[in-house]
Design an enzyme around this catalytic site. Structure first.
Site, short mmCIF file in Angstrom:
data_model
loop_
_atom_site.label_atom_id
_atom_site.label_comp_id
_atom_site.label_asym_id
_atom_site.label_seq_id
_atom_site.Cartn_x
_atom_site.Cartn_y
_atom_site.Cartn_z
N THR A 74 -23.96 20.62 -72.31
CA THR A 74 -22.84 21.54 -72.53
C THR A 74 -22.10 21.09 -73.78
O THR A 74 -21.54 19.99 -73.81
CB THR A 74 -21.90 21.50 -71.30
OG1 THR A 74 -22.66 21.86 -70.15
CG2 THR A 74 -20.73 22.45 -71.47
N PHE A 131 -27.11 25.88 -66.05
CA PHE A 131 -26.12 26.30 -65.03
C PHE A 131 -26.42 25.72 -63.65
O PHE A 131 -25.80 26.14 -62.68
CB PHE A 131 -26.08 27.83 -64.97
CG PHE A 131 -25.62 28.47 -66.25
CD1 PHE A 131 -24.27 28.63 -66.52
CD2 PHE A 131 -26.53 28.89 -67.21
CE1 PHE A 131 -23.83 29.19 -67.71
CE2 PHE A 131 -26.11 29.46 -68.40
CZ PHE A 131 -24.75 29.61 -68.65
N LYS A 159 -18.90 16.75 -54.24
CA LYS A 159 -19.42 17.82 -53.39
C LYS A 159 -20.55 17.23 -52.55
O LYS A 159 -21.02 16.12 -52.84
CB LYS A 159 -19.91 19.01 -54.22
CG LYS A 159 -20.96 18.59 -55.25
CD LYS A 159 -21.98 19.60 -55.58
CE LYS A 159 -21.56 20.92 -56.06
NZ LYS A 159 -22.71 21.75 -56.44
N GLU A 197 -25.50 20.48 -58.96
CA GLU A 197 -26.01 19.33 -58.23
C GLU A 197 -26.01 19.66 -56.74
O GLU A 197 -25.13 20.37 -56.25
CB GLU A 197 -25.13 18.11 -58.50
CG GLU A 197 -25.30 17.60 -59.91
CD GLU A 197 -24.31 16.51 -60.28
OE1 GLU A 197 -23.73 15.88 -59.39
OE2 GLU A 197 -24.11 16.30 -61.49
N LYS A 256 -14.05 18.09 -67.29
CA LYS A 256 -14.25 17.82 -68.73
C LYS A 256 -14.46 19.12 -69.51
O LYS A 256 -14.04 19.22 -70.66
CB LYS A 256 -15.40 16.83 -68.95
CG LYS A 256 -16.79 17.44 -68.82
CD LYS A 256 -17.88 16.48 -69.28
CE LYS A 256 -19.28 17.03 -69.07
NZ LYS A 256 -19.64 18.18 -69.87
N CYS A 263 -18.57 18.24 -64.37
CA CYS A 263 -18.50 19.35 -65.34
C CYS A 263 -17.12 20.00 -65.46
O CYS A 263 -16.55 20.01 -66.55
CB CYS A 263 -19.53 20.41 -64.99
SG CYS A 263 -21.22 19.82 -65.21
N HIS A 304 -12.94 28.88 -52.04
CA HIS A 304 -12.68 27.98 -50.92
C HIS A 304 -11.56 27.02 -51.31
O HIS A 304 -11.71 26.24 -52.25
CB HIS A 304 -13.94 27.19 -50.55
CG HIS A 304 -15.09 28.11 -50.20
ND1 HIS A 304 -15.13 28.77 -49.01
CD2 HIS A 304 -16.17 28.49 -50.89
CE1 HIS A 304 -16.22 29.53 -48.98
NE2 HIS A 304 -16.87 29.38 -50.11
#
Ligand code: NAD
Length: 436
Positions: free
Chosen positions: A122, A152, A324, A155, A266, A263, A254
């Site tokens: 990115t 895109f 996550k 993880e 930053k 991601c 959520h």
């Protein structure tokens, strides 16, 4: 087709393994010799579901190899993907492009014959121009087309995301690259892979605009959650009711402890800086970033309130450390801010995570890492669900009650319904919902 991937982290390794699985011949390069040595022994340095079998089967088939040597991997490759990190630059929050530019300099001498160099990392708008300038200056004879091909994948579901993407964005300035990129992604779909061709600068912007938009959506529902608490609404119902509208969509609505991860934090910051540099401040993005940073602190204060306002001498159990579920990635995880706050206020912390403990150990001190949920709950004054791992979705409340000092559950992911927890005699705190 021969593909070289430079940078074998979460993005490079998954992309390389998936391209090999499509039938291409792929070499993944990394400067981290330990990582490459591990990969050459079929040890996967990250936790990503399904990646171990994908890597081992494609290695066995001779389509996937790993190396620290860039030159042999790149010479003769049709396509070179740059997938190195672009963390926040210390001090100003701009994306640190030093890894990308270092690779560009190395590539200049290594490429051989017409080669497409595509940036998967990115990178801020204009980076492709600079990569091209570096390549041409170092090797004026190089036959190269520099492309933007932002990634895109998420993880935790990275393989599925890579193999079944909503879209593949390809920004190019040199038409010769179109065929190479189409060929790379052709096996993805029997019919028409969802390729979206645009200019290099637009492709670079699409990635940041997408991440900033999703971060804004999360932040929006988090603020609505606060309002729900104040006025007596239920944020899950509000989100569901909103999400049924196709124009809005139900994803990324959520409420929780604020976004984290490798991601969004930053990338929102870097986009903000780009806007400021070009004299077009992106106020929504700036606000999103600021509101989210503040949220980590206010969420941590809820834990304090849940134990009566004073954390000194208390012990808090944390369930979930990674940003996550289904990853071991701890970069900018909300758990880090929450734990820091609890410790600063004088609490002791016990924590459990199914995959993140090894990474967490390197990032936080003074935490007792538990072996499972019930070990994390032993003697604690409150248990806090920070990450919604499946393993936390069916907790044995009678067993928890026996081992905890006080039956207090702070559910920052709204996994449970209050009545299901409260009927076991727990005090239950969630986000954007009133307990019964
Ligand atoms: P990562 O830190 O996991 O991997 C980067 C790898 O690059 C490391 O293994 C590092 O050793 C290697 N590297 C650095 N310099 C190198 C060099 N000169 N030569 C060879 N290898 C080198 O990072 P990541 O999470 O895979 O992210 C990579 C890029 O993809 C970033 O720009 C990120 O923003 C973007 N991205 C990440 C995700 C994600 O979910 N992680 C998703 C989409 C896009």
């Amino acid at each position: 087709m021969r593909i070289a991937v430079v940078g074998s982290g979460y993005v490079g390794l998954v992309s390389g393994a998936c391209f090999a699985d499509f039938g291409h011949t792929v070499t993944c390069v990394d400067q981290d010799a330990r990582k490459i040595e591990a990969l050459n022994q079929n040890q996967i340095p990250i936790y990503e579901p399904g990646l171990d079998t994908l890597v081992s089967s494609n290695r066995a088939a001779g389509r996937l190899s790993f190396s620290t040597e860039l030159k042999p991997a790149v010479s003769g490759a049709d396509l070179v993907l740059i997938a190195v990190g672009t963390p926040s630059r210390r001090g100003d929050g701009h994306a640190d492009l030093s890894y990308v530019y270092a690779v560009a300099r190395e590539l200049a001498d290594a490429i051989d014959g017409f080669t497409v160099v595509a940036t998967k990392s990115t990178v801020p708008v204009g980076t492709g121009d600079e990569v091209e300038r570096i390549l041409r200056e170092a090797n004026p004879k190089a036959e190269v087309a520099v492309v933007s091909n932002p990634e895109f994948l998420r993880e935790g579901s990275a393989i599925n995301d890579f193999k079944r993407p909503d879209r593949i964005v390809i920004g190019l300035e040199d038409e010769r690259a179109r065929e190479v990129m189409s060929e790379a992604y052709r096996p993805l779909s029997l019919n028409q892979p969802p390729l979206f061709f645009t200019t290099r600068r637009s492709a670079e912007l699409i990635k940041y605009a997408s991440n900033a938009f999703l971060a804004m959506k999360i932040t929006f529902i988090n603020e609505i959650a606060d309002l729900c608490e104040a006025v007596g609404g239920d944020v899950q119902d509000v989100a569901r009711g909103m999400g049924l509208d196709n124009r809005i969509g139900s994803k990324f609505l959520h409420a929780g402890p604020g976004f984290g991860g490798s991601c969004f934090p930053k990338d929102t910051l870097a986009l903000m800086k780009t806007g400021q540099d070009y004299g077009t401040p992106l106020r929504l993005v700036e606000t999103t970033h600021a509101v989210n940073a503040q949220r980590k602190r206010t969420i941590a204060r809820r834990v304090q309130l849940a134990v009566g306002g004073n954390l000194r001498g208390r012990t808090i159990g944390i369930l979930g450390l990674t940003f996550k579920p289904n990853t071991d990635d701890m970069r900018d995880a909300p758990a880090l801010d929450i734990i820091r706050f609890l410790q600063d206020q004088g609490a002791a912390v016990r924590a459990y995570d199914p995959e993140g403990v090894d990474s967490a150990r390197q990032m936080i001190d003074g935490v007792t890492f538990a072996t499972d949920v019930y070990d994390a709950a032993a003697g604690v004054d409150a248990l806090v669900i920070v990450t919604e791992w499946d393993a936390f979705r069916a907790l044995d409340f009678p067993r928890l009650k026996k081992v905890m000092s006080a039956p207090v559950l702070v559910d920052l992911r709204n996994i449970y319904a209050s009545r299901d927890v409260e009927r076991h005699g727990f005090a239950y705190h969630s986000v954007g919902r009133r307990s019964v």
